[in-house]
Scaffold this active site. Structure first.
Site, short mmCIF file in Angstrom:
data_model
loop_
_atom_site.label_atom_id
_atom_site.label_comp_id
_atom_site.label_asym_id
_atom_site.label_seq_id
_atom_site.Cartn_x
_atom_site.Cartn_y
_atom_site.Cartn_z
N GLU A 59 -1.29 -5.27 8.85
CA GLU A 59 -0.51 -4.68 9.94
C GLU A 59 -1.24 -4.85 11.26
OE1 GLU A 59 0.34 -0.55 9.03
OE2 GLU A 59 1.10 -1.05 7.04
N ASP A 62 -1.00 -6.16 -0.04
CA ASP A 62 -1.33 -5.48 1.22
C ASP A 62 -2.83 -5.28 1.34
OD1 ASP A 62 0.70 -4.91 3.01
OD2 ASP A 62 1.36 -3.11 1.94
N ASP A 89 0.84 -1.20 0.00
CA ASP A 89 0.00 0.00 0.00
C ASP A 89 0.88 1.25 0.00
OD1 ASP A 89 0.83 -0.18 2.61
OD2 ASP A 89 -1.18 0.00 3.50
N SER A 90 2.21 1.05 0.04
CA SER A 90 3.15 2.16 -0.20
C SER A 90 2.88 2.80 -1.56
CB SER A 90 4.60 1.66 -0.14
OG SER A 90 4.79 0.53 -0.95
N LYS A 128 -1.11 -9.36 3.21
CA LYS A 128 -0.35 -8.86 4.37
C LYS A 128 -1.20 -7.84 5.12
CE LYS A 128 3.33 -5.89 3.95
NZ LYS A 128 2.86 -4.72 4.70
N GLU A 174 9.38 -4.34 10.45
CA GLU A 174 9.84 -3.06 9.90
C GLU A 174 10.42 -2.17 10.99
OE1 GLU A 174 7.05 -1.10 7.33
OE2 GLU A 174 8.31 0.70 7.15
O1 KIV Z 1 3.57 -1.09 1.69
C1 KIV Z 1 4.74 -1.48 1.68
O2 KIV Z 1 5.52 -1.23 0.75
C2 KIV Z 1 5.21 -2.25 2.82
C3 KIV Z 1 6.69 -2.44 2.97
C4 KIV Z 1 7.28 -1.21 3.53
C5 KIV Z 1 7.03 -3.63 3.78
O3 KIV Z 1 4.45 -2.67 3.63
#
Ligand code: KIV
Length: 266
Positions: free
Chosen positions: A116, A85, A46-47, A114, A183
């Site tokens: 958080e 994500d 989600d970056s 993934k 992280e």
């Molecule tokens: O969204 C992302 O790119 C991430 C990485 C920083 C692990 O979660």
């Protein structure tokens, strides 16, 4: 590599001491380059909210956008394991999480998701796992909680918080998490977490002893313009093409030459 990497393949890599090379990807063009360079896991992070959309944080990213980018990455991939994500507020309840993870798998062709969080997301991780969805947990610095932290900071420096992260890691594995992204934590905390979990641990700013490493693609290619955290290395500055930079990253992770001491925290 001819075969598609599966979850059991990733577990075998850990068992055999082969380091796992992971990078973020957001589109088919880059996915093809990463695939050919031998990247094991492509994370549709989600970056993308920050590096592709130019937003200030990852919070505005929607599940529709994640599904779209995951589908783009899947189109360019042949071998890698694709992790997608789950964006902010797309897994607020176990039911919502199953429905949205289902979209990432069915419409985006992700191989796993993934999310958080620590013990507060245990019922969600357990539900996803029982639904047959591979889950990667994410501990340490949680970018979706940036407004709570008041910035992007190293996590787990004080003993109480470190203990809480170790307990989270343990509980997430017990609930069915298959992998863990760690992280921005001190190296000593990573060591303690590696001692209590059996699942593969992929680090980003977590020291060199993890089972694998991940970086944001745009950061390690020097595309990102704002100040970067110390755990990022620009692999394009010593390479003559994007492909060569990605190959260099994969080799550095596999050989244990990245990250170096200077990329971690004490
Ligand atoms: O969204 C992302 O790119 C991430 C990485 C920083 C692990 O979660």
């Amino acid at each position: 590599m001819d075969k598609k990497l599966t979850l059991s393949g990733i577990r075998n890599m850990k068992a055999n001491g082969e380091r796992i090379a992971c990078l973020t990807a957001y589109d088919a063009g880059f996915a093809q380059i990463l695939d050919q360079a031998g990247v094991d896991i492509m994370l549709v992070g989600d970056s993308l909210g920050m590096v592709v959309q130019g937003k200030e944080s990852t919070l505005p990213v929607t599940i529709d956008e994640m599904v779209y980018h995951t589908r783009c990455v899947s189109q360019g991939n042949s071998h890698a394991f694709i992790l997608a994500d789950m964006p902010f507020m797309s897994y607020a309840t176990p039911e919502q999480a199953v429905s949205n993870a289902g979209r990432l798998m069915k419409e985006g062709a992700a191989h796993g998701v993934k999310l958080e969080g620590g013990r507060e997301i245990i019922p969600t991780v357990s539900r996803l796992s029982h639904a047959g969805i591979p889950v990667c947990a994410h501990l340490g610095l949680l970018p979706q909680s940036v407004n709570k932290y008041g910035g992007y900071r190293v996590q787990g420096r004080d003993p109480e918080q470190a203990l809480s992260i170790i307990e989270d890691a343990n509980a997430l594995e017990t609930a069915g998490a298959d992998m863990l992204v760690l992280e921005c934590v001190p190296r000593s905390l990573t060591e303690q977490i590696m001692d209590v979990v059996t699942i593969p641990v992929i680090g980003i700013g977590a020291g060199g002893n993890c089972n694998g490493q991940v970086l944001v693609l745009y950061d390690m290619l020097g595309i990102t313009q704002h100040k970067l955290p110390r755990f990022v290395h620009n692999f394009l500055s010593d390479a003559d093409s994007i492909s060569a930079a990605i190959v260099a990253y994969v080799q550095a992770v596999k050989q244990g030459t990245f990250p170096q001491q200077e990329h971690g925290y004490d």
